[in-house]
Write a protein that holds these residues in place. Structure first.
Motif, PDB file in Angstrom:
ATOM      1  N   GLN A   1     -43.185  24.186  48.256  1.00  0.00           N
ATOM      2  CA  GLN A   1     -42.368  23.166  47.602  1.00  0.00           C
ATOM      3  C   GLN A   1     -43.208  22.299  46.662  1.00  0.00           C
ATOM      4  OE1 GLN A   1     -40.340  20.990  50.682  1.00  0.00           O
ATOM      5  NE2 GLN A   1     -39.077  22.734  51.327  1.00  0.00           N
ATOM      6  N   ARG A   2     -44.425  21.976  47.109  1.00  0.00           N
ATOM      7  CA  ARG A   2     -45.289  21.160  46.252  1.00  0.00           C
ATOM      8  C   ARG A   2     -45.664  21.893  44.971  1.00  0.00           C
ATOM      9  NH1 ARG A   2     -50.486  21.471  45.619  1.00  0.00           N
ATOM     10  NH2 ARG A   2     -50.706  22.785  47.479  1.00  0.00           N
ATOM     11  N   MET A   3     -46.057  23.173  45.064  1.00  0.00           N
ATOM     12  CA  MET A   3     -46.448  23.942  43.882  1.00  0.00           C
ATOM     13  C   MET A   3     -45.277  24.136  42.940  1.00  0.00           C
ATOM     14  SD  MET A   3     -48.979  26.776  45.600  1.00  0.00           S
ATOM     15  CE  MET A   3     -49.469  27.407  44.019  1.00  0.00           C
ATOM     16  N   LEU A   4     -44.086  24.388  43.513  1.00  0.00           N
ATOM     17  CA  LEU A   4     -42.914  24.562  42.658  1.00  0.00           C
ATOM     18  C   LEU A   4     -42.538  23.251  41.979  1.00  0.00           C
ATOM     19  CD1 LEU A   4     -40.743  26.526  41.716  1.00  0.00           C
ATOM     20  CD2 LEU A   4     -39.382  25.872  43.733  1.00  0.00           C
ATOM     21  N   ARG A   5     -42.694  22.140  42.662  1.00  0.00           N
ATOM     22  CA  ARG A   5     -42.380  20.837  42.071  1.00  0.00           C
ATOM     23  C   ARG A   5     -43.343  20.518  40.933  1.00  0.00           C
ATOM     24  NH1 ARG A   5     -42.690  18.375  46.294  1.00  0.00           N
ATOM     25  NH2 ARG A   5     -44.795  17.486  46.152  1.00  0.00           N
ATOM     26  N   GLU A   6     -44.620  20.783  41.124  1.00  0.00           N
ATOM     27  CA  GLU A   6     -45.605  20.522  40.064  1.00  0.00           C
ATOM     28  C   GLU A   6     -45.366  21.431  38.855  1.00  0.00           C
ATOM     29  OE1 GLU A   6     -49.351  21.050  41.899  1.00  0.00           O
ATOM     30  OE2 GLU A   6     -49.330  19.109  42.953  1.00  0.00           O
ATOM     31  N   ALA A   7     -45.010  22.690  39.114  1.00  0.00           N
ATOM     32  CA  ALA A   7     -44.730  23.608  38.006  1.00  0.00           C
ATOM     33  C   ALA A   7     -43.507  23.157  37.211  1.00  0.00           C
ATOM     34  CB  ALA A   7     -44.525  25.017  38.540  1.00  0.00           C
ATOM     35  N   ARG A   8     -42.488  22.688  37.890  1.00  0.00           N
ATOM     36  CA  ARG A   8     -41.287  22.226  37.197  1.00  0.00           C
ATOM     37  C   ARG A   8     -41.566  20.962  36.398  1.00  0.00           C
ATOM     38  NH1 ARG A   8     -36.543  22.100  41.586  1.00  0.00           N
ATOM     39  NH2 ARG A   8     -35.415  21.301  39.752  1.00  0.00           N
ATOM     40  N   GLN A   9     -42.390  20.087  36.921  1.00  0.00           N
ATOM     41  CA  GLN A   9     -42.765  18.893  36.161  1.00  0.00           C
ATOM     42  C   GLN A   9     -43.545  19.259  34.901  1.00  0.00           C
ATOM     43  OE1 GLN A   9     -44.917  16.431  38.898  1.00  0.00           O
ATOM     44  NE2 GLN A   9     -43.085  15.734  39.996  1.00  0.00           N
ATOM     45  N   HIS A  10     -44.419  20.269  35.013  1.00  0.00           N
ATOM     46  CA  HIS A  10     -45.175  20.693  33.831  1.00  0.00           C
ATOM     47  C   HIS A  10     -44.260  21.364  32.809  1.00  0.00           C
ATOM     48  CE1 HIS A  10     -48.622  21.784  31.471  1.00  0.00           C
ATOM     49  NE2 HIS A  10     -48.373  23.073  31.583  1.00  0.00           N
ATOM     50  N   VAL A  11     -43.306  22.140  33.283  1.00  0.00           N
ATOM     51  CA  VAL A  11     -42.345  22.768  32.367  1.00  0.00           C
ATOM     52  C   VAL A  11     -41.515  21.705  31.656  1.00  0.00           C
ATOM     53  CG1 VAL A  11     -40.297  24.236  32.267  1.00  0.00           C
ATOM     54  CG2 VAL A  11     -42.267  24.942  33.628  1.00  0.00           C
ATOM     55  N   ALA A  12     -41.099  20.674  32.403  1.00  0.00           N
ATOM     56  CA  ALA A  12     -40.339  19.582  31.774  1.00  0.00           C
ATOM     57  C   ALA A  12     -41.182  18.874  30.721  1.00  0.00           C
ATOM     58  CB  ALA A  12     -39.875  18.600  32.841  1.00  0.00           C
TER      59      ALA A  12
ATOM     60  N   LEU B   1     -33.684  23.748  31.358  1.00  0.00           N
ATOM     61  CA  LEU B   1     -34.527  24.812  31.891  1.00  0.00           C
ATOM     62  C   LEU B   1     -35.335  24.349  33.101  1.00  0.00           C
ATOM     63  CD1 LEU B   1     -35.768  27.621  31.725  1.00  0.00           C
ATOM     64  CD2 LEU B   1     -37.378  26.757  30.043  1.00  0.00           C
ATOM     65  N   ALA B   2     -35.940  23.167  33.039  1.00  0.00           N
ATOM     66  CA  ALA B   2     -36.811  22.715  34.124  1.00  0.00           C
ATOM     67  C   ALA B   2     -36.050  22.579  35.440  1.00  0.00           C
ATOM     68  CB  ALA B   2     -37.466  21.390  33.743  1.00  0.00           C
ATOM     69  N   ARG B   3     -34.788  22.179  35.381  1.00  0.00           N
ATOM     70  CA  ARG B   3     -34.013  22.000  36.615  1.00  0.00           C
ATOM     71  C   ARG B   3     -33.573  23.317  37.223  1.00  0.00           C
ATOM     72  NH1 ARG B   3     -31.483  18.000  33.344  1.00  0.00           N
ATOM     73  NH2 ARG B   3     -29.624  19.321  33.173  1.00  0.00           N
ATOM     74  N   GLN B   4     -33.531  24.369  36.421  1.00  0.00           N
ATOM     75  CA  GLN B   4     -33.049  25.657  36.903  1.00  0.00           C
ATOM     76  C   GLN B   4     -34.162  26.565  37.427  1.00  0.00           C
ATOM     77  OE1 GLN B   4     -29.836  26.330  37.177  1.00  0.00           O
ATOM     78  NE2 GLN B   4     -29.324  24.337  36.298  1.00  0.00           N
ATOM     79  N   LEU B   5     -35.407  26.138  37.341  1.00  0.00           N
ATOM     80  CA  LEU B   5     -36.519  26.949  37.849  1.00  0.00           C
ATOM     81  C   LEU B   5     -36.685  26.674  39.341  1.00  0.00           C
ATOM     82  CD1 LEU B   5     -39.125  26.505  34.964  1.00  0.00           C
ATOM     83  CD2 LEU B   5     -37.506  28.367  35.312  1.00  0.00           C
ATOM     84  N   THR B   6     -35.959  27.433  40.158  1.00  0.00           N
ATOM     85  CA  THR B   6     -35.958  27.201  41.597  1.00  0.00           C
ATOM     86  C   THR B   6     -36.768  28.246  42.367  1.00  0.00           C
ATOM     87  OG1 THR B   6     -33.894  28.465  41.778  1.00  0.00           O
ATOM     88  CG2 THR B   6     -33.723  26.061  41.517  1.00  0.00           C
ATOM     89  N   ARG B   7     -37.275  29.231  41.675  1.00  0.00           N
ATOM     90  CA  ARG B   7     -38.035  30.288  42.341  1.00  0.00           C
ATOM     91  C   ARG B   7     -39.319  30.547  41.559  1.00  0.00           C
ATOM     92  NH1 ARG B   7     -34.226  35.336  43.492  1.00  0.00           N
ATOM     93  NH2 ARG B   7     -36.141  35.929  44.594  1.00  0.00           N
ATOM     94  N   ARG B   8     -40.282  31.124  42.293  1.00  0.00           N
ATOM     95  CA  ARG B   8     -41.561  31.405  41.652  1.00  0.00           C
ATOM     96  C   ARG B   8     -41.409  32.451  40.558  1.00  0.00           C
ATOM     97  NH1 ARG B   8     -46.496  34.976  43.901  1.00  0.00           N
ATOM     98  NH2 ARG B   8     -48.164  34.205  42.547  1.00  0.00           N
ATOM     99  N   GLU B   9     -40.508  33.408  40.732  1.00  0.00           N
ATOM    100  CA  GLU B   9     -40.313  34.450  39.731  1.00  0.00           C
ATOM    101  C   GLU B   9     -39.869  33.856  38.399  1.00  0.00           C
ATOM    102  OE1 GLU B   9     -39.123  34.466  42.738  1.00  0.00           O
ATOM    103  OE2 GLU B   9     -40.211  36.133  43.707  1.00  0.00           O
ATOM    104  N   HIS B  10     -39.073  32.800  38.458  1.00  0.00           N
ATOM    105  CA  HIS B  10     -38.629  32.154  37.218  1.00  0.00           C
ATOM    106  C   HIS B  10     -39.804  31.498  36.491  1.00  0.00           C
ATOM    107  CE1 HIS B  10     -34.521  31.667  39.430  1.00  0.00           C
ATOM    108  NE2 HIS B  10     -34.748  32.915  39.053  1.00  0.00           N
ATOM    109  N   VAL B  11     -40.665  30.846  37.270  1.00  0.00           N
ATOM    110  CA  VAL B  11     -41.820  30.176  36.657  1.00  0.00           C
ATOM    111  C   VAL B  11     -42.778  31.202  36.067  1.00  0.00           C
ATOM    112  CG1 VAL B  11     -43.736  28.601  37.072  1.00  0.00           C
ATOM    113  CG2 VAL B  11     -41.570  28.245  38.239  1.00  0.00           C
ATOM    114  N   ARG B  12     -42.983  32.310  36.772  1.00  0.00           N
ATOM    115  CA  ARG B  12     -43.881  33.347  36.252  1.00  0.00           C
ATOM    116  C   ARG B  12     -43.320  33.973  34.976  1.00  0.00           C
ATOM    117  NH1 ARG B  12     -47.715  35.153  40.043  1.00  0.00           N
ATOM    118  NH2 ARG B  12     -48.495  36.407  38.315  1.00  0.00           N
ATOM    119  N   LEU B  13     -42.010  34.159  34.919  1.00  0.00           N
ATOM    120  CA  LEU B  13     -41.395  34.690  33.695  1.00  0.00           C
ATOM    121  C   LEU B  13     -41.563  33.706  32.543  1.00  0.00           C
ATOM    122  CD1 LEU B  13     -39.744  37.063  32.554  1.00  0.00           C
ATOM    123  CD2 LEU B  13     -37.672  35.798  33.171  1.00  0.00           C
TER     124      LEU B  13
END
Length: 300
Positions: free
Chosen positions: A196-207, A246-258
């Motif tokens: 959860q922490r890694m996904l939250r940080e990735a979404r913040q960076h995407v935003a 986009l940042a709110r819809q990245l709920t999985r690691r596969e989305h962030v990797r894409l």
């Protein structure tokens, strides 16, 4: 006979007369008028041409310098006319490249390590931790059941007391501070929190990268420099980026990797666009097109 002698004596006795001058050749011969139907002889024509060339006034001489200047002026005008469409095309192309560089410059701010999520717990680690959690819960339930059975008199009191002690120890082993004393393996809860922490940080960076205008949907115009950006698997991400969600819809690691893969391809295209822009800038400087050779606008 006597008469001839008397004439000779009379001529000899008369005073000397002045010599008679006869007309001679003129100093500068004037060409004789040519009658109609007659042709002047070749020597006369050549002499007349030479004389005409010698006696031609300065103001009537052929103006060769003016002719060459007019010819050079026409050539320059023709060159300017032919280079004008090329200059317009070059200016339009430079303006397009400059717009791409300005809209997609946030690609350079990408944090690869943050979006790659290399420390992401894999499924095998999660399954093993889940198995340990289930074993811990099962042991705690058995110990609690033995203790409660002793309270009802179903089992002896010493067995109930042992069950109570086991129940307390098992509960203590579930506390993270105590658990780290005898094992270094993270618990299932720790792994969940790490994800959860890694996904939250990735979404913040995407935003941060997307900003208020979106990023990757604007980078799609660089597909001419990298055809990989036209891949259909990026279509959903591009639509989300265009809608600024986009940042709110990245709920999985596969989305962030894409998303990371798209940014890597966009970074390649950006470097090629930058190279093409500077080459066009240098060419415009060589051609003397100052209005075309402009620097990119500074980022704000």
């Amino acid at each position: 006979m006597a008469e001839n002698q008397s004439k000779a004596a009379t001529r000899a006795n008369s005073p000397a007369q002045a010599p008679v001058l006869r007309p001679g050749r003129a100093a500068d011969p004037v060409p004789a008028p040519v009658e109609a139907g007659s042709q002047p002889s070749a020597p006369a024509a050549g002499a007349d041409a030479a004389k005409g060339a010698e006696t031609l006034p300065v103001d009537q001489a052929p103006d060769t310098a003016t002719g060459s200047e007019e010819a050079s002026g026409n050539d320059q005008h023709r060159d300017a006319g032919s280079s004008k469409p090329e200059r317009i095309l070059a200016e339009s192309r430079q303006r397009k490249l400059r717009l791409m560089l300005r809209q997609c410059d946030r690609v350079l701010l990408m944090d690869f390590e943050l979006l790659a999520m290399n420390g992401w717990p894999d499924n095998f680690t999660m399954a093993e931790a889940r198995r340990g959690r289930d074993l811990w819960l099962f042991s705690a339930l058995i110990a609690a059941a033995i203790f409660l059975s002793g309270l009802t008199g179903f089992v002896p009191a010493w067995i109930a007391g042992g069950g109570f002690g086991a129940f307390v120890i098992i509960l203590l082993l579930g506390i993270p501070a105590v658990r780290r004393i005898y094992t270094t393996k993270p618990s299932y809860l720790d792994l969940l929190m790490t994800r959860q922490r890694m996904l939250r940080e990735a979404r913040q960076h995407v935003a941060h990268l997307e900003g208020s205008d979106g990023l990757i949907w604007q980078c799609a115009r660089m597909s001419d420099f990298n055809p990989a950006l036209k891949n259909t698997r990026f279509g959903h991400l591009l639509r989300l980026s265009e809608n600024r969600v986009l940042a709110r819809q990245l709920t999985r690691r596969e989305h962030v990797r894409l998303y990371l893969i798209y940014l890597l391809e966009a970074e390649k295209a950006y470097s090629r666009v930058q190279k093409a822009f500077f080459e066009g800038n240098q060419e415009a400087i060589d051609q003397g097109w100052e209005e075309v050779a402009a620097e990119p606008e500074p980022r704000t």
